[in-house]
Design an enzyme around this catalytic site. Structure first.
Site, PDB file in Angstrom:
ATOM      1  N   SER A 126       0.843  -1.139  -0.126  1.00 53.80           N
ATOM      2  CA  SER A 126      -0.018   0.050  -0.016  1.00 53.80           C
ATOM      3  C   SER A 126       0.984   1.313  -0.033  1.00 53.80           C
ATOM      4  CB  SER A 126      -0.929   0.045   1.376  1.00 53.80           C
ATOM      5  OG  SER A 126      -0.213   0.056   2.383  1.00 53.80           O
ATOM      6  N   HIS A 158      -3.684  -5.565   2.796  1.00 53.76           N
ATOM      7  CA  HIS A 158      -2.997  -6.684   3.403  1.00 53.76           C
ATOM      8  C   HIS A 158      -3.867  -8.012   3.617  1.00 53.76           C
ATOM      9  CE1 HIS A 158       0.330  -3.709   4.963  1.00 53.76           C
ATOM     10  NE2 HIS A 158       0.255  -3.629   3.856  1.00 53.76           N
ATOM     11  N   GLN A 207      -6.400  -1.013   7.289  1.00 55.09           N
ATOM     12  CA  GLN A 207      -5.445  -1.878   7.195  1.00 55.09           C
ATOM     13  C   GLN A 207      -4.632  -2.627   8.258  1.00 55.09           C
ATOM     14  OE1 GLN A 207      -2.498  -0.856   3.852  1.00 55.09           O
ATOM     15  NE2 GLN A 207      -1.186  -0.858   5.546  1.00 55.09           N
ATOM     16  N   GLU A 208      -4.454  -1.917   9.321  1.00 49.09           N
ATOM     17  CA  GLU A 208      -3.566  -2.485  10.446  1.00 49.09           C
ATOM     18  C   GLU A 208      -4.427  -2.068  11.651  1.00 49.09           C
ATOM     19  OE1 GLU A 208       0.253  -1.244   9.929  1.00 49.09           O
ATOM     20  OE2 GLU A 208       0.292  -1.471   7.884  1.00 49.09           O
ATOM     21  N   GLU A 224       2.003  -9.264   7.385  1.00 48.30           N
ATOM     22  CA  GLU A 224       2.984  -8.811   8.447  1.00 48.30           C
ATOM     23  C   GLU A 224       2.822  -9.421   9.898  1.00 48.30           C
ATOM     24  OE1 GLU A 224       2.017  -4.616   8.826  1.00 48.30           O
ATOM     25  OE2 GLU A 224       2.911  -4.338   6.835  1.00 48.30           O
ATOM     26  N   ASP A 257      -3.511   1.764  11.610  1.00 43.16           N
ATOM     27  CA  ASP A 257      -3.014   2.335  10.138  1.00 43.16           C
ATOM     28  C   ASP A 257      -4.114   2.122   9.343  1.00 43.16           C
ATOM     29  OD1 ASP A 257      -2.279   3.300   7.752  1.00 43.16           O
ATOM     30  OD2 ASP A 257      -0.517   1.843   7.704  1.00 43.16           O
ATOM     31  N   GLU A 293      -2.673   6.437  11.932  1.00 44.40           N
ATOM     32  CA  GLU A 293      -1.921   6.674  10.818  1.00 44.40           C
ATOM     33  C   GLU A 293      -2.722   6.748   9.415  1.00 44.40           C
ATOM     34  OE1 GLU A 293       0.895   3.250  10.653  1.00 44.40           O
ATOM     35  OE2 GLU A 293       1.270   3.572   8.414  1.00 44.40           O
ATOM     36  N   ASP A 327       2.006   8.618   6.497  1.00 43.46           N
ATOM     37  CA  ASP A 327       2.534   7.798   6.015  1.00 43.46           C
ATOM     38  C   ASP A 327       2.575   7.789   4.482  1.00 43.46           C
ATOM     39  OD1 ASP A 327       3.892   5.652   5.122  1.00 43.46           O
ATOM     40  OD2 ASP A 327       2.410   4.150   5.712  1.00 43.46           O
ATOM     41  N   LYS A 380      10.049   5.337   6.414  1.00 44.92           N
ATOM     42  CA  LYS A 380      10.340   4.054   5.736  1.00 44.92           C
ATOM     43  C   LYS A 380      11.608   4.327   4.736  1.00 44.92           C
ATOM     44  CE  LYS A 380       5.690   2.380   5.546  1.00 44.92           C
ATOM     45  NZ  LYS A 380       4.569   2.325   4.818  1.00 44.92           N
ATOM     46  N   HIS A 405       8.894  -1.089   9.119  1.00 44.96           N
ATOM     47  CA  HIS A 405       9.234  -2.082   8.174  1.00 44.96           C
ATOM     48  C   HIS A 405       8.194  -1.806   6.879  1.00 44.96           C
ATOM     49  CE1 HIS A 405       5.470  -4.533   9.170  1.00 44.96           C
ATOM     50  NE2 HIS A 405       5.276  -3.386   9.308  1.00 44.96           N
ATOM     51  N   ARG A 406       8.103  -2.707   5.937  1.00 49.62           N
ATOM     52  CA  ARG A 406       7.361  -2.778   4.783  1.00 49.62           C
ATOM     53  C   ARG A 406       6.561  -3.953   4.879  1.00 49.62           C
ATOM     54  NH1 ARG A 406       7.445   1.879   1.529  1.00 49.62           N
ATOM     55  NH2 ARG A 406       5.333   1.207   1.200  1.00 49.62           N
ATOM     56  N   LYS A 421       7.449   0.496  14.109  1.00 49.27           N
ATOM     57  CA  LYS A 421       6.271  -0.621  13.687  1.00 49.27           C
ATOM     58  C   LYS A 421       6.934  -1.758  12.794  1.00 49.27           C
ATOM     59  CE  LYS A 421       3.199   0.202  10.148  1.00 49.27           C
ATOM     60  NZ  LYS A 421       1.908   0.955   9.395  1.00 49.27           N
TER      61      LYS A 421
HETATM   62  C1  PEP Z   1       2.101   0.788   5.970  1.00 51.69           C
HETATM   63  O1  PEP Z   1       1.254   0.980   5.036  1.00 51.69           O
HETATM   64  O2  PEP Z   1       2.322   1.414   7.021  1.00 51.69           O
HETATM   65  C2  PEP Z   1       2.717  -0.548   5.693  1.00 51.69           C
HETATM   66  C3  PEP Z   1       3.672  -0.824   6.482  1.00 51.69           C
HETATM   67  O3  PEP Z   1       2.282  -1.134   4.357  1.00 51.69           O
HETATM   68  P1  PEP Z   1       3.179  -1.403   2.956  1.00 51.69           P
HETATM   69  O4  PEP Z   1       4.563  -1.767   3.353  1.00 51.69           O
HETATM   70  O5  PEP Z   1       2.361  -2.488   2.354  1.00 51.69           O
HETATM   71  O6  PEP Z   1       3.065   0.113   2.530  1.00 51.69           O
HETATM   72 MG    MG Z   2       0.959   2.806   6.574  1.00 50.63          MG
END
Ligand code: PEP
Ligand code: MG
Length: 431
Positions: free
Chosen positions: A47, A159, A167-168, A211, A248, A291, A318, A343, A371-372, A394
């Site tokens: 994403s 995800h 998403q999270e 993840e 997130d 986020e 983000d 990131k 991370h990703r 994270k």
């Molecule tokens: C995020 O969106 O914060 C994430 C870790 O996902 P992605 O690496 O898919 O962007």
């Molecule tokens: Mg994000």
């Protein structure tokens, strides 16, 4: 102390390896004159923000188009000859050279994957040459704060294959005195959640996503938050005291521009209705950080939500900020964000990510090293979080080796620091 020449880059080699999704990615090894070695692997997002650095992918038939041999060639044919002979200790010069060589706004020529892996390999090689763990190369001997892990334990959005728009769903074990106790709390909650989800939704609900979080067949945000609440309580902890919740939303990915509405919980909400939706949720559950609550094209609604929840909930960018210091500065001065996700591969070099972290910390905002969703055994981000004492990281659920590798490295760092280690705990959320 080593002589300056011993930090000179002598050898650079890129190869194609695999990430946690089984996609090819770039690994770079750098060796200095003194024999110091650094290695790094580029991660990959699913994403992504529109303004992120772009990875070079080969297209064609091999690896279904996902190969990175062109990026590997960029490392070996263009970057290596340009940086061999440079001083790795002065890594900012090395990164500047990579940026110049690329010459684009988004690393499209050499590839964000080639640039990221090389840049991170260079600082790792410099630290090894200095005989220091990377976090001390970055932060010196005063760097000793272990971050609160934001652990993504329920997955939705891009995800997962369920109907959760967000998403999270993350847990933050703040009620601990040490990092290893924080990990213990998180694992106990994660395992309890697994049991509860299995009992409610059946065994397929505990398959894990990219993840390491679960992707149960839930349809609403409240179902997920209620499951977290219950898991924390059943595990013997207090939600809102021992464990905070964080989201997130990655809302760019559930915004429908044709209707100008957000698709969430099987409803269509106007941006202002989504502001109210978040406020209701925050009043019901101990959500302390959100986020990307809105699309990256809606900074004004970040601002509106932030003004209503200030002091209670951190509003973080983000996809909005994409680890670019210029965007982060702008959104800080416009009072839009309390912090940003960091990131390295969103921007393409360590130095540029460092600039973003420094802007955030100088302005008393949060830098959350991340991370990703496609990641690897690389542990560099654990060192970046401690080196800059960001207080927050994270890096997924406490499961799957590409996620636990970072937590395990943080456990090693805490052990190495002994009695000097500090766990940032609730302080990480204060503003
Ligand atoms: C995020 O969106 O914060 C994430 C870790 O996902 P992605 O690496 O898919 O962007
Ligand atoms: Mg994000």
């Amino acid at each position: 102390m080593r002589e300056v020449d011993e930090f000179t880059i002598k050898f650079v080699r890129g190869i194609q390896v695999l990430d946690s999704r089984g996609d090819p990615t770039v690994e770079v090894t750098v060796v200095t004159e003194a024999g110091g070695m650094g290695r790094a692997i580029a991660p990959a997002g699913a994403s992504r923000g529109r303004l992120e650095a772009v990875d070079l992918r080969d297209g064609g038939k091999d690896y279904r188009g996902r190969g990175v041999l062109r990026a590997v060639e960029a490392v070996n044919k263009y970057i290596a000859p340009a940086i061999i002979g440079m001083n790795s200790f002065m890594y900012r010069n090395v990164d500047r050279k990579i940026i110049e060589l690329d010459g684009t706004e988004n690393k499209a020529r050499l590839g964000g994957n080639a640039c990221t892996a090389t840049s991170l390999a260079v600082i790792n090689a410099a630290a090894d040459t200095a005989g220091l763990p990377l976090f001390q190369f970055i932060g010196g001997s005063r760097a000793r704060t272990l971050p609160v892990p934001l652990m993504n334990v329920i997955n939705g959005g891009a995800h997962a294959g369920n109907k959760l728009s967000i998403q999270e769903f993350m847990i933050a074990p703040v009620g601990a005195d040490t990092f290893h106790d924080a990990i213990k709390i998180a694992v106990e909650v994660y395992k309890t959640l697994k049991e509860l989800l299995k009992a409610t939704y059946g065994a397929s609900a505990i398959n894990v996503g990219d993840e390491g979080g679960f992707a149960p067949p839930m349809t609403s945000t409240r179902d997920a938050l209620q499951a977290l609440y219950k898991a924390v309580s059943v595990a013997g902890y207090e939600p809102g005291s021992d464990v905070y919740f964080a989201l997130d939303a990655a809302a760019s990915h559930f915004y429908d521009p044709s209707e100008k509405k957000y698709l969430i919980d099987e409803r269509k909400l106007k941006p202002l209705e989504l502001v109210e939706y978040y406020i209701d949720i925050i009043n019901e559950y101990p959500v302390k950080l959100i986020e990307d609550p809105f699309s990256e094209d809606h900074p004004e609604y970040f601002k509106m939500l932030r003004s209503k929840v200030r002091g209670k909930v951190l509003i973080i960018g983000d996809d909005l900020t994409v680890t670019r210091a210029s965007r982060i500065s702008k959104f800080i001065s416009e009072e839009i964000i309390d912090g940003a996700i960091i990131k390295v591969n969103q921007v393409g070099t360590f130095s540029e990510a460092e600039d973003s972290i420094r802007v955030l910390l100088r302005n008393d905002r949060k830098a959350i090293v991340s991370h990703r969703s496609g990641d690897s055994e690389d542990v560099t981000i654990a060192h970046i979080a401690v080196g800059f004492e960001t207080g927050l990281i994270k890096t997924g659920a406490p499961a799957r080796s590409e996620r636990t590798s970072k937590y395990n490295e943080l456990l090693r760092i805490e052990d190495y620091l002994g009695g000097d280690a500090i766990y940032s705990g609730k302080n990480a959320f204060l503003r």
